[in-house]
Motif scaffolding. Structure first.
Motif, PDB file in Angstrom:
ATOM      1  N   GLN A   1      26.773 -60.148 -20.445  1.00 23.75           N
ATOM      2  CA  GLN A   1      28.069 -60.592 -19.951  1.00 23.75           C
ATOM      3  C   GLN A   1      28.527 -61.755 -20.828  1.00 23.75           C
ATOM      4  N   PRO A   2      29.665 -61.613 -21.521  1.00 27.26           N
ATOM      5  CA  PRO A   2      30.101 -62.690 -22.419  1.00 27.26           C
ATOM      6  C   PRO A   2      30.431 -63.968 -21.655  1.00 27.26           C
ATOM      7  N   GLY A   3      30.278 -65.096 -22.330  1.00 27.68           N
ATOM      8  CA  GLY A   3      30.591 -66.378 -21.714  1.00 27.68           C
ATOM      9  C   GLY A   3      32.080 -66.648 -21.682  1.00 27.68           C
ATOM     10  N   GLU A   4      32.449 -67.577 -20.809  1.00 28.63           N
ATOM     11  CA  GLU A   4      33.869 -67.918 -20.642  1.00 28.63           C
ATOM     12  C   GLU A   4      34.465 -68.476 -21.928  1.00 28.63           C
ATOM     13  N   PHE A   5      33.616 -69.147 -22.748  1.00 29.37           N
ATOM     14  CA  PHE A   5      34.102 -69.758 -23.991  1.00 29.37           C
ATOM     15  C   PHE A   5      33.616 -68.982 -25.213  1.00 29.37           C
ATOM     16  N   SER A   6      33.324 -67.696 -25.071  1.00 27.13           N
ATOM     17  CA  SER A   6      32.711 -66.939 -26.170  1.00 27.13           C
ATOM     18  C   SER A   6      33.566 -66.940 -27.437  1.00 27.13           C
TER      19      SER A   6
ATOM     20  N   PRO B   1      31.459 -57.121 -22.684  1.00 23.41           N
ATOM     21  CA  PRO B   1      30.228 -56.806 -21.945  1.00 23.41           C
ATOM     22  C   PRO B   1      29.602 -55.516 -22.469  1.00 23.41           C
ATOM     23  N   SER B   2      28.283 -55.420 -22.359  1.00 21.28           N
ATOM     24  CA  SER B   2      27.592 -54.219 -22.838  1.00 21.28           C
ATOM     25  C   SER B   2      26.299 -54.021 -22.051  1.00 21.28           C
ATOM     26  N   THR B   3      25.804 -52.786 -22.115  1.00 23.42           N
ATOM     27  CA  THR B   3      24.524 -52.433 -21.491  1.00 23.42           C
ATOM     28  C   THR B   3      23.714 -51.627 -22.495  1.00 23.42           C
TER      29      THR B   3
END
Length: 359
Positions: A57-62, A78-80
Motif C-alpha cells: 500500500q503506497p504511502g500518503e507522501f509517496s 498498490p500491488s499484490t
C-alpha cells in the motif's frame, strides 16, 4: 492415530483380488456377513506449499519520496505479489482398494484382536498398533504491529496547509530523529542515558518513530503466508507432470491455467524389490486360496519437484504400491501359541512378529 479393534476368530484371508473387490463393493472395511475386510496401504505424497502474499500500500507522501528523502523507485500504486517460500514432501498412508482381503470367523481356532485404522488398513493382530507422527499443522506467524505515524507528527506538521508541506515537514522530522540517534551513539546528546538498558530503550523508540514516519513515503507491505496441501497418488512412474502453477498476481492457479508459471513433479519407481514370479502367481491362482495374513513388501520411490530445470525438493520414500504382497501362514495363528503381529502403519510391512505359549 485413531483406530478400532475387531474381536475375531481368525481362520483365513481370501487372496483373490477380484473376490476382495467384489466383497468391498458390498461391505465396508471391517464388516462382512461372517467376518471382516481389511486393506493394505499404499503411499500418497503429501505436498505442503508455503505461499507468501505480499500486499503493498503506497504511502500518503509517496510522490514526494525522491524530492525530500532522495528515495528512488518508490511505487505509487498498490500491488499484490505471490511467491513460494518452501515446498515439503511427506509420505502418507491410504487404503489401497486393490489390496483388500477378508478375515472369516471360525469357532475352532483361537480368537484374534484385529486392529484396523479408520479407513480399514490392517495395523496389528493381538497387539496395540504402533503410533505414527501426523504432519504438523502450519501456524502463521503473528502479524507485525505497526505504529500509527500520525501519533509522531508534531503540531506544525498536522497544521500544514497542503500535503506537500506536510511531506516536507515530516522529512525534516525524520532527519532530526536520525541526527539524535547518531548523537546518542556518539555520546554527544544533551540528555544521555544513565545505563545501557536506558540507552537501548531510547534507541528503540527513535527507530520506531523513524520507521513509522518513513512509511508515509515508502508505503507499507503486509505479508501473509498460507499453506496449500496437494496430494499425489502415484500408481506408476510420473514424468514431467505439472503439479501446480503460480501466478505472481493471482497466487496458486489450476495446473492448466497458463497465467501461472509451472512447477513439475517426477516420481520414479526405484525397483529395490525383485518383481514377483508371475508364473508362480498364476499357478497359485488355480489352486484353492491359501489361508493366512497378507502383508506388503514395499518398494521405494523418488519424488522430485522442480521449477524449470531447478530442483526444489527431492525425497525418497517407501512405495507399497510398487512392491509385492506376501502371505503369513495361518499356522502362525493357532491354539498352540498366541501370535502378536505389528504392521508398519505407513507401508503395511511386518514391523514385529512375536509368539508366546499360552499359560
Amino acid at each position: 492415530m485413531k483406530h478400532f479393534i475387531l474381536i475375531l476368530s481368525f481362520i483365513s484371508a481370501i487372496c483373490s483380488t477380484s473376490m476382495a473387490q467384489t466383497m468391498l463393493s458390498d461391505y465396508k472395511p471391517g464388516n462382512t456377513a461372517d467376518g471382516a475386510v481389511y486393506f493394505l496401504p499404499k503411499t500418497n505424497i503429501r505436498v505442503s506449499i508455503l505461499v507468501e502474499k505480499a500486499t503493498y500500500q503506497p504511502g500518503e507522501f509517496s510522490k514526494y519520496a525522491m524530492r525530500f528523502l532522495r528515495m528512488n523507485n518508490v511505487e505509487q500504486q498498490p500491488s499484490t505479489l505471490y511467491r513460494v517460500l518452501s515446498i515439503k514432501q511427506t509420505p502418507v498412508a491410504v487404503a489401497d482398494s486393490t489390496k483388500g482381503y477378508s478375515v472369516k470367523f471360525n469357532i475352532k481356532t483361537v480368537a484374534a484382536n484385529v486392529v484396523l485404522s479408520e479407513d480399514g488398513r490392517l495395523l496389528a493382530i493381538n497387539a496395540q498398533p504402533r503410533q505414527t507422527d501426523e504432519p504438523e499443522a502450519f501456524t502463521a506467524a503473528p502479524k507485525e504491529q505497526r505504529a500509527n505515524p500520525r501519533t509522531f507528527m508534531n503540531e506544525e506538521i498536522l497544521a500544514a496547509g497542503s500535503t506537500a508541506k506536510m511531506a516536507e515537514l515530516t522529512a525534516r522530522e525524520i532527519y532530526d530523529l536520525r541526527e539524535n540517534r547518531n548523537l546518542l551513539i556518539k555520546g554527544q546528546a544533551d540528555f544521555m542515558p544513565h545505563d545501557g538498558a536506558q540507552m537501548q530503550l531510547m534507541l528503540n523508540q527513535l527507530d520506531i518513530q523513524d520507521k513509522a514516519l518513513t512509511s508515509m513515503f515508502t508505503g507499507t507491505t503486509d505479508r501473509d503466508t498460507t499453506e496449500i496441501i496437494l496430494n499425489v497418488n502415484p500408481e506408476g512412474d510420473i514424468q514431467h507432470q505439472v503439479l501446480f502453477r503460480l501466478s505472481q498476481k493471482l497466487g496458486i492457479v489450476d495446473a492448466d491455467d497458463l497465467a501461472g508459471e509451472p512447477y513439475y513433479i517426477d516420481v520414479e519407481n526405484l525397483k529395490t524389490v525383485p518383481e514377483a514370479d508371475e508364473t508362480a502367481k498364476s499357478k497359485k491362482k488355480k489352486k484353492q486360496p491359501e489361508s493366512g495374513v497378507y502383508v506388503n513388501v514395499p518398494d521405494r520411490m523418488r519424488s522430485t519437484i522442480y521449477k524449470g530445470t531447478n530442483q526444489i525438493s527431492v525425497v525418497e520414500m517407501p512405495a507399497p504400491q510398487f512392491g509385492n504382497v506376501e502371505l503369513l501362514s495361518a499356522e502362525l495363528f493357532n491354539k498352540r501359541y498366541t501370535t502378536h503381529l505389528w504392521l508398519n502403519p505407513l507401508t503395511g510391512a511386518v514391523d514385529k512378529l512375536e509368539a508366546e505359549q499360552p499359560k
